[in-house]
Design an enzyme around this catalytic site. Sequence first.
Site, short mmCIF file in Angstrom:
data_model
loop_
_atom_site.label_atom_id
_atom_site.label_comp_id
_atom_site.label_asym_id
_atom_site.label_seq_id
_atom_site.Cartn_x
_atom_site.Cartn_y
_atom_site.Cartn_z
N GLY A 54 0.85 -1.19 0.00
CA GLY A 54 0.00 0.00 0.00
C GLY A 54 0.88 1.23 0.00
CB CYS A 81 5.35 -4.09 0.19
SG CYS A 81 6.19 -2.52 -0.06
CE1 TYR A 82 1.22 0.95 5.68
CE2 TYR A 82 -0.51 -0.70 5.56
CZ TYR A 82 0.01 0.46 6.12
OH TYR A 82 -0.67 1.09 7.12
CG HIS A 171 5.85 -5.73 -4.56
ND1 HIS A 171 4.58 -5.57 -4.05
CD2 HIS A 171 6.55 -4.63 -4.18
CE1 HIS A 171 4.50 -4.41 -3.41
NE2 HIS A 171 5.69 -3.83 -3.48
CD GLU A 173 2.92 -8.47 -5.53
OE1 GLU A 173 3.62 -9.27 -4.87
OE2 GLU A 173 2.70 -7.30 -5.16
CG ASP A 229 -15.58 -9.51 -19.86
OD1 ASP A 229 -14.66 -10.34 -20.04
OD2 ASP A 229 -15.39 -8.35 -19.46
CE LYS A 368 -11.41 -9.02 -21.00
NZ LYS A 368 -12.62 -8.19 -21.01
#
Length: 512
Positions: A54, A81-82, A171, A173, A229, A368
């Site tokens: 964050g 992180c945060y 991170h 990710e 979608d 998605k």
Amino acid sequence: MNQTVIVLDFGGQYSQLIARRIREAKVYCEVLPWKTPLDTIREKQPIGIVLSGGPASVYAEGAPTADPALFSLRIPVLGICYGCQLMVQLLGGWVSPAQTDGGREYGRTLTRYDGESPLAASLPAEATSWMSHGDFVKILPKGFSVFAVTEHCPAAGFGDPERRLYGLQFHPEVRHTEYGQQILKNFLYEICGAAGDWSMAGFAEKAVRDIREQVGDGRVLLALSGGVDSSVASVLLSRAVGRRLTCVYVDHGFMRKNESETVSRYFSSLDMDFRMVDARQRFLKALAGVAEPEAKRHIIGAEFINVFSEQAQALGSIEYLAQGTIYPDVIESGQAGGAVIKSHHNVGGLPEKIGFKGILEPLRILFKDEVRALGRELGVPEEIVSRQPFPGPGLAIRVIGEVTAEKLETVREADAVFREVIASHGLAGQIDQYFAALTDMRTVGVMGDARTYSRTVALRAVCTEDFMTADFARIPWEVLAEASGRIINEVSGVNRVVYDISSKPPATVELE
Ligand code: XMP
């Protein structure tokens, strides 16, 4: 029920990405706001909790926080992180503020894994990780030990195996973090005991069952845009309820070349009631004389609702309205409150206008890339499944200023040429969205010894992870040259082509 991991979102730009990576590892994951009460979290019976990054400092007034009881639930927690700084602060360690201690790191950072930890299983001794922090963890709470360090970060990775609490300053990710996915998998499989039970085949089966249960012998109506979608949603729904599904495709005249034909051909072949409404003149008329982008969007949105409502009323009693809402829409609308940059007209509006018994959103928990995977699972043709995103208002917002039939024709042809050129060079898979727009600029040129005073086409191509931020694609010069040459030669009324080299932010993907 699938095993679930919860990402508590502290406002970091990668919160959704964490969830996507976890699902890539075949574990179902939900993103919840940091304020979510502990009871709600507990009710979901998560096998693990991730605290996202964050923008705040744990020392900032009103900084997002967590209930310290979160760490006593006997559920493994991974703070990123945060998230890791908050965990340390709440458990009695010390986070060093950036202003006093330096220690800031941004970007690629060499990380040494030199301690034992299940989180670092199968990792080499050194690898690159992606950092983006000011504050950093200096003193760990009792029970924790360090297993990863960087030059400026004495605790880049740490954990308390007893309580199954872990922290990472970098991170995992982000793709730039080498072995990031391995670290997340270690958390899921070595620490949380994941079984890997999340798959699109399983999802499809359950979704069909759920839809049947909810709908009974009722009828369902879906507004089909031809995008990924709504297309995938309609195929899923037709599996569940067959001809009790009516799909209405409103041709507003702002589609790309041949798109309406493709949509019509495929959906007419399925076991559903497919209807195409030709509303092209109606939309053009509504937009006559309007140049302001937001006004254009609102008119298109309102007109769409009018056309669709008329169709719904003509059809008679239909109990359910289905929508192709996907997870990012859900997350973003749940945490709204930011500035409206562009109003995306396909969200909301419809249900209030027409009285339905219920709304069906069968894709509302999918990202998605999962929607595409589900489409493939359901046998939706690749030309629809891999379609790049296309805005609801279509080419109308790719004609800068007032929309006319002639300008639409110009941008449609230019766009078709650009897409053909990109595809012929095998670049389609490397660019997330690319298209032509028609600027409202006329310039002087020379063609066959004669002066021209014609329109300028702008080409746009972006690479992005989530469309919230994007960079312009570094298309080779010769490909741009070919596109420019062909557009000027083949599309009448165009004598100049420019390439948009702005990133988002500060620009946006679309020009309006
Ligand atoms: P922007 O221009 O906001 O676009 O950077 C980000 C992504 O959203 C798409 N977009 C829309 N999609 N209705 C949609 O369904 C809209 O009104 C709309 N406006 C922009 C855009 O194509 C890009 O993928």
